[in-house]
Design an enzyme around this catalytic site. Structure first.
Site, PDB file in Angstrom:
ATOM      1  N   TYR A 159     -14.360 -98.581  25.853  1.00  0.00           N
ATOM      2  CA  TYR A 159     -13.640 -98.018  26.999  1.00  0.00           C
ATOM      3  C   TYR A 159     -13.723 -98.975  28.195  1.00  0.00           C
ATOM      4  CZ  TYR A 159     -11.477 -94.246  29.663  1.00  0.00           C
ATOM      5  OH  TYR A 159     -10.606 -93.487  30.411  1.00  0.00           O
ATOM      6  N   LYS A 166     -12.553 -94.432  35.944  1.00  0.00           N
ATOM      7  CA  LYS A 166     -12.435 -92.985  35.792  1.00  0.00           C
ATOM      8  C   LYS A 166     -13.601 -92.253  36.467  1.00  0.00           C
ATOM      9  CE  LYS A 166      -8.633 -92.511  33.288  1.00  0.00           C
ATOM     10  NZ  LYS A 166      -7.441 -91.797  33.781  1.00  0.00           N
TER      11      LYS A 166
END
Length: 258
Positions: A159, A166
């Site tokens: 990720y 995020k």
């Protein structure tokens, strides 16, 4: 014989949904749920290349369609000026994210300053800019949503750059919930499990991530865009009028597994 009854709990509400790219988009799941429950929906499209994919979807739910590239301030201002001329806004969905491929697929330590800032601008700060313009249209209160992922809280291999981005987005949601609460505006970060969207396809070894989620989630199923849309519709409804500032997981319980 039974007839399905749709309870129009969002009738009279107006929703702006940003981030529909095609019928597999999380944002499209939200638009469908809002419309099913009676809301008027406004969709945006990124550019002329994206418009042919989004326009038929907008037509299928009688949604207004307007252009929006969040990196162009004049487009965002024009969008909200149009909405202001037409009336109020009750629901805002921010479902966009971007990082240059080299930065997304490389390790965090190797990310470029330019790539990191671009990812933060499009994926996080654009939500703050939208919120600032939306607040005057939510004089009677409203609900704002931003789409996150579990990689914001825990390390998810591959990720990479998007994890810190995020995390910033989830924190921004909490601070907005605090600042806007007195005006009756509620803010949530929504954290779906892995979904086969166009954005997710840019992640390295994404198929392995899907397989892992399917095997480890307590419910033993992958979620879909309708699951996300239905949850957002509930949170935007009067049934959830005292809920705000949450990061809401829609992942079959995957987030509770160590």
């Amino acid at each position: 014989m039974t007839t399905e009854t749709v309870y129009p709990i969002l009738t009279g509400k107006r929703a702006l949904v940003v981030g529909v790219a095609n019928e597999h988009s999380i944002a499209w799941g939200c638009a469908l749920a809002f419309r099913k429950l009676g809301a008027e929906v406004v969709l945006t499209y990124l550019n002329d290349k994206a418009k042919p994919y989004v326009e038929p979807l907008a037509q299928s739910i009688n949604a207004q369609l307007l252009p929006l590239d969040v990196t162009k301030p004049e487009q965002m201002e024009a969008l909200f000026a149009t909405l202001a001329e037409q009336g109020k806004l009750d629901i805002l969905v921010h479902s966009i994210a971007f990082a240059p491929k080299a930065d997304l697929q490389g390790g965090l330590i190797d990310s470029s300053l330019e790539g990191f800032l671009q990812a933060m601008d499009v994926s996080c700060h654009s939500f703050l800019r939208m919120a600032r313009l939306a607040v005057p249209l939510m004089a009677q209160g409203g609900t704002m949503f931003a789409m996150s992922y579990h990689g914001a809280e825990k390390v998810v291999p591959n990720y990479n750059l998007m994890g810190p981005v995020k995390a910033a987005l989830e924190s921004a949601c909490r601070y907005l919930a605090y600042e806007l609460g007195p005006q009756g505006i509620r803010v949530h970060a929504i954290s779906p499990g892995p979904l086969k969207t166009r954005a997710a396809s840019g992640l390295k070894e994404f198929d392995r991530l899907l397989s892992d989620a399917l095997n480890r989630a307590p419910l033993g199923e992958l979620v879909d865009i309708e699951d996300v849309g239905n949850t957002c519709a509930y949170l935007a409804s009067p049934f959830a009028h005292h809920l705000t500032g949450s990061t809401v997981y829609i992942d079959g319980g995957l987030n509770i597994i160590a």
